[in-house]
Design an enzyme around this catalytic site. Structure first.
Site, short mmCIF file in Angstrom:
data_model
loop_
_atom_site.label_atom_id
_atom_site.label_comp_id
_atom_site.label_asym_id
_atom_site.label_seq_id
_atom_site.Cartn_x
_atom_site.Cartn_y
_atom_site.Cartn_z
N HIS A 234 -4.93 67.56 -46.15
CA HIS A 234 -5.18 66.88 -44.96
C HIS A 234 -4.78 65.51 -45.06
O HIS A 234 -4.80 64.82 -46.31
CB HIS A 234 -7.06 66.79 -45.04
CG HIS A 234 -7.40 66.36 -43.73
ND1 HIS A 234 -7.69 65.07 -43.52
CD2 HIS A 234 -7.82 67.30 -42.69
CE1 HIS A 234 -8.19 64.97 -42.28
NE2 HIS A 234 -8.20 66.12 -41.86
N PRO A 235 -4.35 64.87 -43.81
CA PRO A 235 -3.83 63.36 -44.19
C PRO A 235 -4.90 62.36 -44.36
O PRO A 235 -4.41 61.33 -45.00
CB PRO A 235 -3.41 63.30 -42.63
CG PRO A 235 -4.06 64.20 -41.56
CD PRO A 235 -4.41 65.55 -42.63
#
Length: 401
Positions: A234-235
């Protein structure tokens, strides 16, 4: 056929003139057909929709085309000829919806653009799907899925960290644009029930892909940050990522300090939760490489099933990474009836995958079908366009149908 996924007759009595081809338009109209609309798919005589030439093939028939054009009636008409355009004009008054996905300007050259069609049928919903929209400065550009993935920013976000921009492994721009087009078409149809007015629905592939990228847009529009590829993680939140096991990969969504503490217990390293390098999400991001190595060492000594079960038992969302064979063979797909047995006139029984939305009170429908090229030409011309045998024979003799 599994009654749980039978087609809902919500659009029974609605007739769609489908002038689209390949994927984005046909995906839109397949969703309408699944809901009970009568979809008249117009194809070129001889060659048909270009999608018929896309593999894989089963006894010469495109399985790609069959999945994408279920429950439609195939009518062959050469729209480049005046007789062919006359056939289309005869069908327009009998239809509620027209869907086309030609490059902007093509329908005008054919004399079938929205203003002209509206003179023939004022209440029609005229849905235009294109790469960039009817009024974009880029409207003349050819639009294919890979082109749109590239320009939408999606490729710039996809792939390993530091690696090249990577396309998603499915024609997601075509599929999602088709879904937005179906949504817009049905909204316009609903409005017509109240206002009596037809609308032009303009759907662009690039617009559709931009609208879907909420995380990237949030970072760009609110933080002035241009996201880059981050692999499977996930960023923003870590560890939300994929990890290898002895029998395949798993993903985990360790989205909070509490979840990370539970993960540390599973790993036999409860002290990690209090380690300043890992005690907050910000710290875990700063020390991602080190933390990833510790987690990978744990998952790498266990099977996929063992890691998944341990994580789920600890309240941490997790899943095995399935391939297509595992998905199609899963109990979930069987229980939900996601693969239906359809019918093809020459192939017999064929597997089809309809739109996935389920409706309460849905009555079982006939088994879905997929059409041979021109299978319904004469019936539609006779029953819908009002053509007699003399006209049909003339159109066939001169190659119009």
């Amino acid at each position: 056929m599994n009654a749980m996924t039978a087609r809902a007759g919500l659009l029974e009595g609605i007739r769609v003139l489908d002038l689209s081809r390949v994927m984005s338009g046909p995906f839109c109209t397949s969703m309408l057909a699944d809901l009970g609309a009568e979809v008249i798919k117009v194809e070129m005589p001889g060659s048909g929709d270009e999608g018929r030439s896309f593999g894989p093939f089963v006894e010469g028939e495109s399985s790609y085309f069959m999945l994408l054009n279920r429950n439609k009636k195939s009518v062959t008409v050469d729209m480049k000829s005046e007789d062919g355009r006359a056939v289309i004009r005869a069908l327009i008054p009998k239809c509620d919806i027209l869907v086309e996905n030609f490059r902007p300007g093509v329908m005008a050259r054919l004399g079938l653009d929205e203003p002209t069609v509206r003179q023939i049928n004022p209440g029609i919903i005229y849905t235009s799907i294109s790469g960039f929209g009817q009024d974009s400065p880029l409207k003349a550009w050819p639009a294919f899925d890979l082109v749109i993935q590239a320009m939408s920013g999606l490729m710039s976000l996809t792939g390993p960290r530091g690696g090249p921009a990577t396309a998603v492994g499915e024609s997601v721009a075509d599929v999602c644009t088709g879904m937005f087009a179906a949504f817009g078409t049905l909204a316009a149809l609903f409005d017509r029930e109240r206002s009596g007015r037809g609308r032009h629905v303009d759907v662009a592939m690039l617009d559709s892909m931009m609208a879907m990228q909420l995380t990237g847009l949030a970072r760009r529009l609110y933080m002035n940050d241009t996201p880059k590829p981050a692999g499977n993680r996930h960023p923003v939140t870590y560890p939300v990522d994929s990890f290898a096991t002895t029998t395949g990969d798993v993903v985990m969504v360790c989205f909070s300090d509490k979840a990370f503490s539970a993960l540390a217990e599973l790993m036999g390293e409860p002290e990690l939760a209090g380690d300043p390098r890992f005690s907050t999400n910000s710290a875990r991001n700063d020390h991602e490489d080190l933390l990833r190595c510790r987690i990978a060492a744990w998952t790498g000594g266990l099977t996929q099933d063992a890691v998944t079960k341990s994580l789920l038992d600890a309240g941490i969302p997790a899943a095995p990474v399935w391939d297509m064979n595992q998905l199609v063979g899963s109990d979930h797909v069987a229980q939900r009836g996601l693969v239906e047995t359809g019918h093809h006139r020459t192939l017999g029984d064929v597997p089809l995958v309809p739109q996935p939305v389920r409706f309460s009170g849905d009555d079982p429908q006939d088994a879905p079908t997929t059409p041979e090229l021109g299978e319904h030409t004469e019936a539609v011309l006779r029953d819908v366009a009002g053509a007699d045998d003399t006209m049909i024979n003339r159109l066939r003799d001169n190659g119009t149908i």
